[in-house]
Scaffold this active site. Sequence first.
Site, mmCIF file in Angstrom:
data_model
loop_
_atom_site.group_PDB
_atom_site.id
_atom_site.type_symbol
_atom_site.label_atom_id
_atom_site.label_comp_id
_atom_site.label_asym_id
_atom_site.label_seq_id
_atom_site.Cartn_x
_atom_site.Cartn_y
_atom_site.Cartn_z
ATOM 1 N N LYS A 172 0.828 -1.207 0.000
ATOM 2 C CA LYS A 172 0.000 0.000 0.000
ATOM 3 C C LYS A 172 0.869 1.267 0.000
ATOM 4 O O LYS A 172 0.456 2.303 -0.511
ATOM 5 C CB LYS A 172 -0.924 0.037 1.215
ATOM 6 C CG LYS A 172 -1.862 -1.150 1.376
ATOM 7 C CD LYS A 172 -3.011 -1.135 0.400
ATOM 8 C CE LYS A 172 -4.103 -2.148 0.736
ATOM 9 N NZ LYS A 172 -3.698 -3.550 0.679
HETATM 10 C C1 LIG Z 1 -4.288 -4.682 0.249
HETATM 11 C C2 LIG Z 1 -3.479 -5.921 0.205
HETATM 12 C C3 LIG Z 1 -3.725 -6.925 -0.751
HETATM 13 C C4 LIG Z 1 -4.871 -6.846 -1.746
HETATM 14 O O1 LIG Z 1 -4.671 -5.850 -2.716
HETATM 15 P P1 LIG Z 1 -5.894 -5.314 -3.589
HETATM 16 O O2 LIG Z 1 -5.365 -4.145 -4.323
HETATM 17 O O3 LIG Z 1 -6.977 -4.944 -2.603
HETATM 18 O O4 LIG Z 1 -6.314 -6.430 -4.487
HETATM 19 C C5 LIG Z 1 -2.886 -8.024 -0.765
HETATM 20 N N1 LIG Z 1 -1.881 -8.158 0.140
HETATM 21 C C6 LIG Z 1 -1.632 -7.222 1.073
HETATM 22 C C7 LIG Z 1 -0.518 -7.430 2.035
HETATM 23 C C8 LIG Z 1 -2.409 -6.058 1.138
HETATM 24 O O5 LIG Z 1 -2.161 -5.122 2.078
#
Ligand SMILES: *Cc1c(COP(=O)(O)O)cnc(C)c1O
Length: 479
Positions: A121
């Site tokens: 993120k």
């Molecule tokens: C948010 C997240 C995901 C999923 O990503 P999306 O963009 O919602 O598909 C997968 N792994 C981790 C560690 C995340 O923080």
Amino acid sequence: MKYFSTRGHAARPAFCDILLGGLAPDGGLYLPESIPAVSRAELDAWRRLSYAELAFEILSKLITDIPADDLRDICARTYTADAYRHARAGEDPARIAPLRWLEPGKLGLLALSNGPTLAFKDMAMQLLGHLFEYVLEKRGETVNVLGATSGDTGSAAEYAMRGKSRVKVFMLSPHGKMSAFQRAQMYSLADENIFNIAVTGMFDDAQDIVKAVSSDAAFKARHRIGAVNSINWARVAAQVIYYFYGYFAATSSNAQQVAFCVPSGNFGNIYAGHVARSMGLPVARLILATNENNVLDEFFRTGVYRPRKASETHVTSSPSMDISKASNFERFVFDLVGRDPAALVGLWEEIAAKGAFDLSGTPYLARLPEFGFVSGTSTHADRLTMIRNVHARYGVMIDPHTADGMKVARQYLDDLPTDVPLLVLETAQAAKFADTLREALGCGPEIPVDLQGLEALPQRVEVLPPAVEAVKAFIAERV
Ligand SMILES: *Cc1c(COP(=O)(O)O)cnc(C)c1O
């Protein structure tokens, strides 16, 4: 470049106009009017660029209302070795998203979790922090970001916005439901512009409160409420960059193709891969991995999209993928139905009326191979097995989300042509999920030096009941 809504609203805002908000006025999601094409000559020139330089080239095709010199400067300040200092032993922090081969030329991990909060993120949220600051300064405005988190989004947003004078962050989390490390990451921030609210309820209660506050147009306008949730277009745009970067790192010529496997929840990450491919990046396959919450795998296997109820959502050991409906999926379906807002609206009306839509037997579904998508599901037992296997074979610790990706990647690895490398996106560091690592390996991951002792720091959090009025009052007193 102008943007428009998947549901056909007449407005055509520019990038900076949609930066601070969420949904379009008609409830749709914003998309660029056309997907910019990248030529072979550009790909050749981009191969030599640093991450920040590449970010500028890609973003300048999507952001035309920020002067080039300013955008270049924003990219240079965002993608620094200092911000991505959680690179592991043997990785160069200046590469931002380093590629680690497990089997050279065949299977690799693209490290997207070297930022401040150890999850991918950060890749988008760090850019958002700098873009917000820039646009608010230019316009002489301020914004109060309201969000709900079950873990990674909240901390990434807070670390990106901390200390920014024109931004306050109000982040709701479910009281007592996050890991001790995740709680410490958020609640130990001492910055005056960060407000943590622990709601005595579940994540869905927190999310519902955010939706209720955001749909109160008067409150929203009076208190300048903004959003940084996963449907934010700027986050998608930022995520496009590392698909190009990973491609260049894994190949030696632009005649080659690669495949990506993406641990998925809200479909934001892999959707950015779809955008990169649509721009002309030579991507052979986009492999979508889900955990037990496999609403997306079900769609790619059967053509049926059936969002689940919160009560049908499993609590798993890859919690950031525990979603009941995939908020970015509408953007992809828009492309699938030939970018036709009326067809898109019809499908979402079917969801409202019948709880699902079914594209099997329609020409739309026949497009999926053309888009390169395949999918698979991983379970808790698979995660533990993959964490063990990867550790035993390659001496590398992966987190439970990346393990979901590795499980599904393995399913498709042997079907790929031998000259197509497969990159699994590493969406978090093992250090964030010590309990599951211990369960799999009998020993915990190493915690980065600067984060050791985090859990012992004093914490700032306000505990509130899951009531819209209580949250509104809390915000109104502090903005
Ligand atoms: C948010 C997240 C995901 C999923 O990503 P999306 O963009 O919602 O598909 C997968 N792994 C981790 C560690 C995340 O923080």
